[in-house]
Scaffold this motif. Sequence first.
Motif, PDB file in Angstrom:
ATOM      1  N   THR A 144      10.839  13.694   1.098  1.00 51.25           N
ATOM      2  CA  THR A 144      10.290  12.981   2.250  1.00 51.25           C
ATOM      3  C   THR A 144      10.609  13.683   3.566  1.00 51.25           C
ATOM      4  O   THR A 144       9.881  13.519   4.551  1.00 51.25           O
ATOM      5  N   ALA A 145      11.685  14.451   3.585  1.00 52.50           N
ATOM      6  CA  ALA A 145      12.052  15.162   4.815  1.00 52.50           C
ATOM      7  C   ALA A 145      11.265  16.449   4.993  1.00 52.50           C
ATOM      8  O   ALA A 145      11.208  16.987   6.104  1.00 52.50           O
ATOM      9  N   ALA A 146      10.650  16.948   3.929  1.00 51.83           N
ATOM     10  CA  ALA A 146       9.933  18.226   3.995  1.00 51.83           C
ATOM     11  C   ALA A 146       8.836  18.177   5.052  1.00 51.83           C
ATOM     12  O   ALA A 146       8.074  17.220   5.147  1.00 51.83           O
ATOM     13  N   GLY A 147       8.784  19.209   5.854  1.00 53.21           N
ATOM     14  CA  GLY A 147       7.723  19.318   6.847  1.00 53.21           C
ATOM     15  C   GLY A 147       8.056  18.730   8.197  1.00 53.21           C
ATOM     16  O   GLY A 147       7.323  18.932   9.162  1.00 53.21           O
ATOM     17  N   ARG A 148       9.171  17.995   8.319  1.00 54.19           N
ATOM     18  CA  ARG A 148       9.491  17.385   9.611  1.00 54.19           C
ATOM     19  C   ARG A 148      10.414  18.259  10.455  1.00 54.19           C
ATOM     20  O   ARG A 148      10.569  18.026  11.642  1.00 54.19           O
ATOM     21  N   SER A 149      11.045  19.237   9.840  1.00 51.64           N
ATOM     22  CA  SER A 149      11.998  20.055  10.586  1.00 51.64           C
ATOM     23  C   SER A 149      11.271  20.975  11.554  1.00 51.64           C
ATOM     24  O   SER A 149      10.325  21.656  11.183  1.00 51.64           O
ATOM     25  N   ARG A 150      11.716  20.962  12.789  1.00 54.88           N
ATOM     26  CA  ARG A 150      11.152  21.854  13.798  1.00 54.88           C
ATOM     27  C   ARG A 150      12.298  22.598  14.477  1.00 54.88           C
ATOM     28  O   ARG A 150      13.224  21.972  14.971  1.00 54.88           O
ATOM     29  N   THR A 151      12.221  23.905  14.521  1.00 52.17           N
ATOM     30  CA  THR A 151      13.231  24.684  15.239  1.00 52.17           C
ATOM     31  C   THR A 151      12.531  25.705  16.125  1.00 52.17           C
ATOM     32  O   THR A 151      11.535  26.300  15.711  1.00 52.17           O
ATOM     33  N   HIS A 192       1.868   9.714 -10.105  1.00 55.77           N
ATOM     34  CA  HIS A 192       1.982   9.923  -8.665  1.00 55.77           C
ATOM     35  C   HIS A 192       3.351   9.456  -8.190  1.00 55.77           C
ATOM     36  O   HIS A 192       3.997   8.622  -8.821  1.00 55.77           O
ATOM     37  N   VAL A 193       3.754   9.988  -7.049  1.00 50.55           N
ATOM     38  CA  VAL A 193       4.975   9.550  -6.384  1.00 50.55           C
ATOM     39  C   VAL A 193       4.575   9.092  -4.982  1.00 50.55           C
ATOM     40  O   VAL A 193       3.863   9.805  -4.266  1.00 50.55           O
ATOM     41  N   GLY A 194       5.002   7.896  -4.628  1.00 52.33           N
ATOM     42  CA  GLY A 194       4.629   7.344  -3.325  1.00 52.33           C
ATOM     43  C   GLY A 194       5.793   6.648  -2.658  1.00 52.33           C
ATOM     44  O   GLY A 194       6.833   6.403  -3.274  1.00 52.33           O
ATOM     45  N   VAL A 195       5.601   6.341  -1.388  1.00 53.19           N
ATOM     46  CA  VAL A 195       6.622   5.623  -0.630  1.00 53.19           C
ATOM     47  C   VAL A 195       5.973   4.456   0.102  1.00 53.19           C
ATOM     48  O   VAL A 195       4.779   4.460   0.396  1.00 53.19           O
ATOM     49  N   VAL A 196       6.801   3.462   0.382  1.00 49.86           N
ATOM     50  CA  VAL A 196       6.447   2.381   1.291  1.00 49.86           C
ATOM     51  C   VAL A 196       7.368   2.523   2.496  1.00 49.86           C
ATOM     52  O   VAL A 196       8.584   2.430   2.363  1.00 49.86           O
ATOM     53  N   LEU A 220       6.924   5.639  13.368  1.00 53.08           N
ATOM     54  CA  LEU A 220       8.381   5.513  13.360  1.00 53.08           C
ATOM     55  C   LEU A 220       8.876   5.244  11.949  1.00 53.08           C
ATOM     56  O   LEU A 220       9.893   5.799  11.513  1.00 53.08           O
ATOM     57  N   ALA A 221       8.153   4.400  11.202  1.00 50.87           N
ATOM     58  CA  ALA A 221       8.559   4.080   9.835  1.00 50.87           C
ATOM     59  C   ALA A 221       8.542   5.323   8.952  1.00 50.87           C
ATOM     60  O   ALA A 221       9.436   5.517   8.119  1.00 50.87           O
ATOM     61  N   GLU A 222       7.538   6.178   9.110  1.00 50.77           N
ATOM     62  CA  GLU A 222       7.511   7.428   8.337  1.00 50.77           C
ATOM     63  C   GLU A 222       8.704   8.307   8.700  1.00 50.77           C
ATOM     64  O   GLU A 222       9.299   8.954   7.823  1.00 50.77           O
ATOM     65  N   ALA A 223       9.061   8.338   9.984  1.00 50.60           N
ATOM     66  CA  ALA A 223      10.211   9.138  10.406  1.00 50.60           C
ATOM     67  C   ALA A 223      11.505   8.583   9.818  1.00 50.60           C
ATOM     68  O   ALA A 223      12.386   9.346   9.412  1.00 50.60           O
ATOM     69  N   ARG A 258       0.857  -1.190   0.000  1.00 52.95           N
ATOM     70  CA  ARG A 258       0.000   0.000   0.000  1.00 52.95           C
ATOM     71  C   ARG A 258       0.888   1.232   0.000  1.00 52.95           C
ATOM     72  O   ARG A 258       1.677   1.420   0.922  1.00 52.95           O
ATOM     73  N   PRO A 259       0.766   2.086  -1.017  1.00 51.77           N
ATOM     74  CA  PRO A 259       1.632   3.267  -1.061  1.00 51.77           C
ATOM     75  C   PRO A 259       1.119   4.393  -0.183  1.00 51.77           C
ATOM     76  O   PRO A 259      -0.084   4.526   0.046  1.00 51.77           O
ATOM     77  N   ARG A 260       2.027   5.175   0.313  1.00 51.95           N
ATOM     78  CA  ARG A 260       1.678   6.465   0.922  1.00 51.95           C
ATOM     79  C   ARG A 260       2.029   7.518  -0.115  1.00 51.95           C
ATOM     80  O   ARG A 260       3.208   7.804  -0.352  1.00 51.95           O
ATOM     81  N   LEU A 261       1.003   8.078  -0.763  1.00 47.68           N
ATOM     82  CA  LEU A 261       1.249   9.022  -1.844  1.00 47.68           C
ATOM     83  C   LEU A 261       1.761  10.343  -1.285  1.00 47.68           C
ATOM     84  O   LEU A 261       1.218  10.876  -0.310  1.00 47.68           O
ATOM     85  N   LEU A 262       2.780  10.869  -1.913  1.00 45.91           N
ATOM     86  CA  LEU A 262       3.347  12.144  -1.498  1.00 45.91           C
ATOM     87  C   LEU A 262       2.626  13.285  -2.216  1.00 45.91           C
ATOM     88  O   LEU A 262       2.282  13.158  -3.402  1.00 45.91           O
ATOM     89  N   PRO A 263       2.384  14.390  -1.532  1.00 43.78           N
ATOM     90  CA  PRO A 263       1.690  15.506  -2.181  1.00 43.78           C
ATOM     91  C   PRO A 263       2.509  16.058  -3.328  1.00 43.78           C
ATOM     92  O   PRO A 263       3.741  16.046  -3.311  1.00 43.78           O
ATOM     93  N   ALA A 264       1.794  16.551  -4.346  1.00 42.43           N
ATOM     94  CA  ALA A 264       2.458  17.116  -5.522  1.00 42.43           C
ATOM     95  C   ALA A 264       3.414  18.216  -5.102  1.00 42.43           C
ATOM     96  O   ALA A 264       3.097  19.062  -4.269  1.00 42.43           O
ATOM     97  N   ALA A 265       4.608  18.192  -5.707  1.00 45.99           N
ATOM     98  CA  ALA A 265       5.666  19.099  -5.262  1.00 45.99           C
ATOM     99  C   ALA A 265       5.931  20.240  -6.237  1.00 45.99           C
ATOM    100  O   ALA A 265       6.861  21.006  -6.045  1.00 45.99           O
ATOM    101  N   GLY A 266       5.150  20.366  -7.299  1.00 51.58           N
ATOM    102  CA  GLY A 266       5.344  21.465  -8.238  1.00 51.58           C
ATOM    103  C   GLY A 266       6.630  21.389  -9.018  1.00 51.58           C
ATOM    104  O   GLY A 266       7.200  22.418  -9.394  1.00 51.58           O
ATOM    105  N   ARG A 267       7.118  20.182  -9.280  1.00 57.48           N
ATOM    106  CA  ARG A 267       8.364  20.011 -10.021  1.00 57.48           C
ATOM    107  C   ARG A 267       8.099  20.007 -11.524  1.00 57.48           C
ATOM    108  O   ARG A 267       7.004  19.688 -11.984  1.00 57.48           O
ATOM    109  N   THR A 268       9.124  20.327 -12.280  1.00 60.61           N
ATOM    110  CA  THR A 268       9.026  20.233 -13.730  1.00 60.61           C
ATOM    111  C   THR A 268       9.543  18.881 -14.186  1.00 60.61           C
ATOM    112  O   THR A 268      10.403  18.271 -13.537  1.00 60.61           O
ATOM    113  N   LEU A 269       9.023  18.408 -15.289  1.00 61.98           N
ATOM    114  CA  LEU A 269       9.481  17.142 -15.854  1.00 61.98           C
ATOM    115  C   LEU A 269      10.905  17.295 -16.388  1.00 61.98           C
ATOM    116  O   LEU A 269      11.295  18.384 -16.822  1.00 61.98           O
TER     117      LEU A 269
END
Length: 355
Positions: A180-187, A130-134, A278-281, A74-85
């Motif tokens: 995948t690291a986007a959004g996890r940084s906290r300062t 789509h782009v996804g991760v396991v 933990l797996a997502e981290a 089962r994939p965890r789909l990543l939100p669209a990142a606005g990248r160019t092909l």
Amino acid sequence: MCTAGPGAWDAAAMDVRHETASVYLFARFGPLWRLGVIEHPRHGGWMVPGGHTRPGEGPEQAAVRETIEETGYRPRLLPAAGRTLPADYPHPEAMPAEPPPGSAPWWAVAIPAGPDRRHPERHTHVDHVHVGVVDRPYGPRGPAEHPFRWVTASELETLDAPADNRILGAALFELMPATTAAGRSRTPLDDDLRRELLRRRDIDQAFRTSLPATVTEEVAAQWAAMDNDNTEWLRQVIDRAGWPGRSLCGDEASDAAWLLAQHADRRPHLQEAWVDLLAEAVTAGDAEPRHLAFLEDRISVRATREQWFGTQHHKSLTGQWEPISVRDLEGVDQRRAENGLESLSENTKRINDSN
């Protein structure tokens, strides 16, 4: 999803459009990223999972369904990142006539397709990419319709796969760590949480290392009370702030959070929920892969399943410590190495030498 060469794409084919969805499915094996590909059932070769959308189904739903059916994951789909092909990607972008609400493809592209058993005419796939991760890639969660494998970036270069899959896959390999690291940084770091995790870790370890050879009822009650208090406290932290990864509390305290989770055996439903967080981290590079290996094994052994990494041991009839039953024993040292662990034999020897 069968595609044809540019020569098969003419004006008539462009008028016959079919909505499809595909998934570039990535997983992190320790520090190494891999892309998941299936063997094409009719034409051979390897390609990313995907297929036609069904009536009443949006591309995002189709992407998840096709991936589960074709790979068992089962994939965890990543939100669209606005990248160019990539500049050398062979297919033009093509937005669907009515984009379905809530879908999150990174791109929609027009791919020429030859006749197949369901569509006898030449046509165009409007493919929602789509782009996804396991996050837990060691072993699928269900049966797969097609042969499936994980490939590295270097293996992809020479893989018998469509050019578009190789070109876009190579580009996405470069993007995965940051995406995948986007959004996890906290300062700044949560220093209060860091100190409390370390305090609880120290109490936990001091208690366990001072246990007598025979545990009395009184000591067992103190043990249970300590673990239960730590588990409930950690539950409240995770409910409030998510998994305590490096970005939240630093390396040492993140290690302490994992230790408390390992000792939450009296509330297994929490461990089973936490292993996904933990797996997502770990996928995001925000937690140690070895932490996930230990918690995966602990849950498997409790459920009387074979473990993947051999981290859980018990005493044999001879009084020696030995790993509890391991799945795919031939591959266990590779899995352990990927997750920063010494070989199984070295680990077992160390455990016996220290006891």
